[in-house]
Structure formats: C-alpha cells, structure tokens
Design a protein around this motif. Structure first.
Motif, PDB file in Angstrom:
ATOM      1  N   THR A  28      38.548  48.765  39.208  1.00  0.00           N
ATOM      2  CA  THR A  28      37.646  48.099  40.165  1.00  0.00           C
ATOM      3  C   THR A  28      36.148  47.888  39.349  1.00  0.00           C
ATOM      4  O   THR A  28      35.254  47.508  40.558  1.00  0.00           O
ATOM      5  CB  THR A  28      37.350  48.685  41.913  1.00  0.00           C
ATOM      6  N   PHE A  29      36.506  47.256  38.212  1.00  0.00           N
ATOM      7  CA  PHE A  29      34.899  47.694  37.859  1.00  0.00           C
ATOM      8  C   PHE A  29      34.840  45.859  38.279  1.00  0.00           C
ATOM      9  O   PHE A  29      33.322  45.948  38.310  1.00  0.00           O
ATOM     10  CB  PHE A  29      35.051  47.707  36.381  1.00  0.00           C
ATOM     11  N   SER A  30      35.065  44.773  38.352  1.00  0.00           N
ATOM     12  CA  SER A  30      34.470  44.039  38.479  1.00  0.00           C
ATOM     13  C   SER A  30      33.994  43.614  39.420  1.00  0.00           C
ATOM     14  O   SER A  30      34.114  42.851  39.581  1.00  0.00           O
ATOM     15  CB  SER A  30      36.624  42.707  38.117  1.00  0.00           C
ATOM     16  N   ARG A  31      34.019  44.441  40.487  1.00  0.00           N
ATOM     17  CA  ARG A  31      33.360  44.686  41.293  1.00  0.00           C
ATOM     18  C   ARG A  31      32.346  45.113  41.418  1.00  0.00           C
ATOM     19  O   ARG A  31      30.885  44.384  42.858  1.00  0.00           O
ATOM     20  CB  ARG A  31      34.202  45.099  42.771  1.00  0.00           C
ATOM     21  N   TYR A  32      31.906  46.071  41.072  1.00  0.00           N
ATOM     22  CA  TYR A  32      30.512  46.103  40.539  1.00  0.00           C
ATOM     23  C   TYR A  32      29.250  44.369  40.252  1.00  0.00           C
ATOM     24  O   TYR A  32      29.251  44.664  38.860  1.00  0.00           O
ATOM     25  CB  TYR A  32      30.624  47.651  40.015  1.00  0.00           C
ATOM     26  N   TRP A  53      28.844  41.266  39.398  1.00  0.00           N
ATOM     27  CA  TRP A  53      30.184  40.725  39.135  1.00  0.00           C
ATOM     28  C   TRP A  53      30.739  40.180  38.202  1.00  0.00           C
ATOM     29  O   TRP A  53      31.337  40.527  37.232  1.00  0.00           O
ATOM     30  CB  TRP A  53      30.479  41.252  40.577  1.00  0.00           C
ATOM     31  N   SER A  54      30.176  38.953  38.649  1.00  0.00           N
ATOM     32  CA  SER A  54      30.901  37.896  37.914  1.00  0.00           C
ATOM     33  C   SER A  54      30.493  37.662  36.600  1.00  0.00           C
ATOM     34  O   SER A  54      30.768  36.953  35.524  1.00  0.00           O
ATOM     35  CB  SER A  54      30.814  37.185  38.634  1.00  0.00           C
ATOM     36  N   ARG A  72      28.948  41.854  29.971  1.00  0.00           N
ATOM     37  CA  ARG A  72      30.030  42.073  30.507  1.00  0.00           C
ATOM     38  C   ARG A  72      31.345  41.094  30.810  1.00  0.00           C
ATOM     39  O   ARG A  72      31.276  39.956  30.124  1.00  0.00           O
ATOM     40  CB  ARG A  72      29.949  42.150  31.825  1.00  0.00           C
ATOM     41  N   ASP A  73      32.055  42.274  30.192  1.00  0.00           N
ATOM     42  CA  ASP A  73      33.911  41.843  29.978  1.00  0.00           C
ATOM     43  C   ASP A  73      34.697  42.911  30.385  1.00  0.00           C
ATOM     44  O   ASP A  73      34.645  43.969  30.497  1.00  0.00           O
ATOM     45  CB  ASP A  73      33.820  42.391  28.175  1.00  0.00           C
ATOM     46  N   ASN A  74      34.869  42.065  31.944  1.00  0.00           N
ATOM     47  CA  ASN A  74      35.202  42.289  32.812  1.00  0.00           C
ATOM     48  C   ASN A  74      36.902  42.775  32.351  1.00  0.00           C
ATOM     49  O   ASN A  74      37.118  43.962  33.236  1.00  0.00           O
ATOM     50  CB  ASN A  74      35.739  41.746  33.647  1.00  0.00           C
ATOM     51  N   ASN A  77      36.031  46.342  30.699  1.00  0.00           N
ATOM     52  CA  ASN A  77      35.341  47.101  31.515  1.00  0.00           C
ATOM     53  C   ASN A  77      34.340  47.609  30.766  1.00  0.00           C
ATOM     54  O   ASN A  77      34.384  49.073  30.949  1.00  0.00           O
ATOM     55  CB  ASN A  77      36.015  48.630  32.007  1.00  0.00           C
ATOM     56  N   VAL A  79      29.771  46.900  29.527  1.00  0.00           N
ATOM     57  CA  VAL A  79      29.133  46.039  29.573  1.00  0.00           C
ATOM     58  C   VAL A  79      27.834  46.229  28.433  1.00  0.00           C
ATOM     59  O   VAL A  79      28.041  47.037  27.892  1.00  0.00           O
ATOM     60  CB  VAL A  79      27.776  46.681  31.421  1.00  0.00           C
TER      61      VAL A  79
END
Length: 124
Positions: A28-32, A53-54, A72-74, A77, A79
């Motif tokens: 769920t990293f991309s939610r943070y 998050w984006s 960041r690179d979602n 995972n 930053v």
C-alpha cells in the motif's frame, strides 16, 4: 502498516551531494504521503521535505529549498531525497516518514510510520 528503512547517509564535504533512499515494505506504499525530517544533536526534529502519494505535489523547508529534491518511485516502493550544495548545518540524522493523510504533510504528528534514521555529516 508500512515499515521504512533509510539508507545513503554518510560523511561529505561542504558543497557536496548525497542521495538518501527510503525503502518501504507493504503493497500500500502508493497510498502514503511521504516526508523527510532531520534531527541535529541537541535540537528538535525538524521538517525537511514532503511529497504527495502521487508525487505531483512537493513541499520544502525554507532552509533546503533549491538544494534538496524529494521524489518517489511507487513501482519500487522507494522515496528519495537528493541533497546538493550541502552545508555543515545540514548535519543530522535524517528520518523518512509515511502518512495516510491527504496532501503534503509538514508536521510530525501527521505521519503514521517512521524509519530508524540515517546519519548525514557535512564537514566544513
């Protein structure tokens, strides 16, 4: 809950550069929203940079604006904190943080998870 591990700290001369990385566990990293803070000896923890998050939104402390870049690179995972033109006053332990609130988060209490920190030392 996401778990965070920082890396990339070290000793660098003034004017040099370092890139810190923060690896996050979980799907769920991309939610943070993510942020970087730092704490120098004898001082309180202070905000450095934050990213939504984006990745579309970023925010910096005045002391690092124009020198540091958060990204960041979602997919991975990760930053990052690219630090250029480092100064001795940038010496501190740098912490990565993750928060589920919307937006760029600049206050420590807005974050839900923290890493253990990585030492950055800038010599004059």
């Amino acid at each position: 809950q996401v778990q965070l591990v920082e890396s990339g700290g070290g000793l660098v001369q003034a004017g040099g550069s370092l890139r810190l990385s923060c690896a996050a566990s979980g799907r769920t990293f991309s939610r943070y929203a993510m942020g970087w803070f730092r704490q120098a000896p004898g001082k309180e923890r202070e905000f450095v940079a934050a990213i939504t998050w984006s990745g579309a939104g970023t925010y910096y402390a005045d002391s690092v604006k124009g020198r540091f870049t958060i990204s960041r690179d979602n997919a991975k995972n990760l930053v990052y904190l690219q630090m250029n033109s480092l100064k001795p006053e940038d010496t501190a332990v740098y912490y990565c943080a993750a928060g589920l609130r919307v937006g760029v988060l600049s206050r420590g209490y807005e974050y839900d998870a923290w890493g253990q920190g990585t030492q950055v030392t800038v010599s004059s």
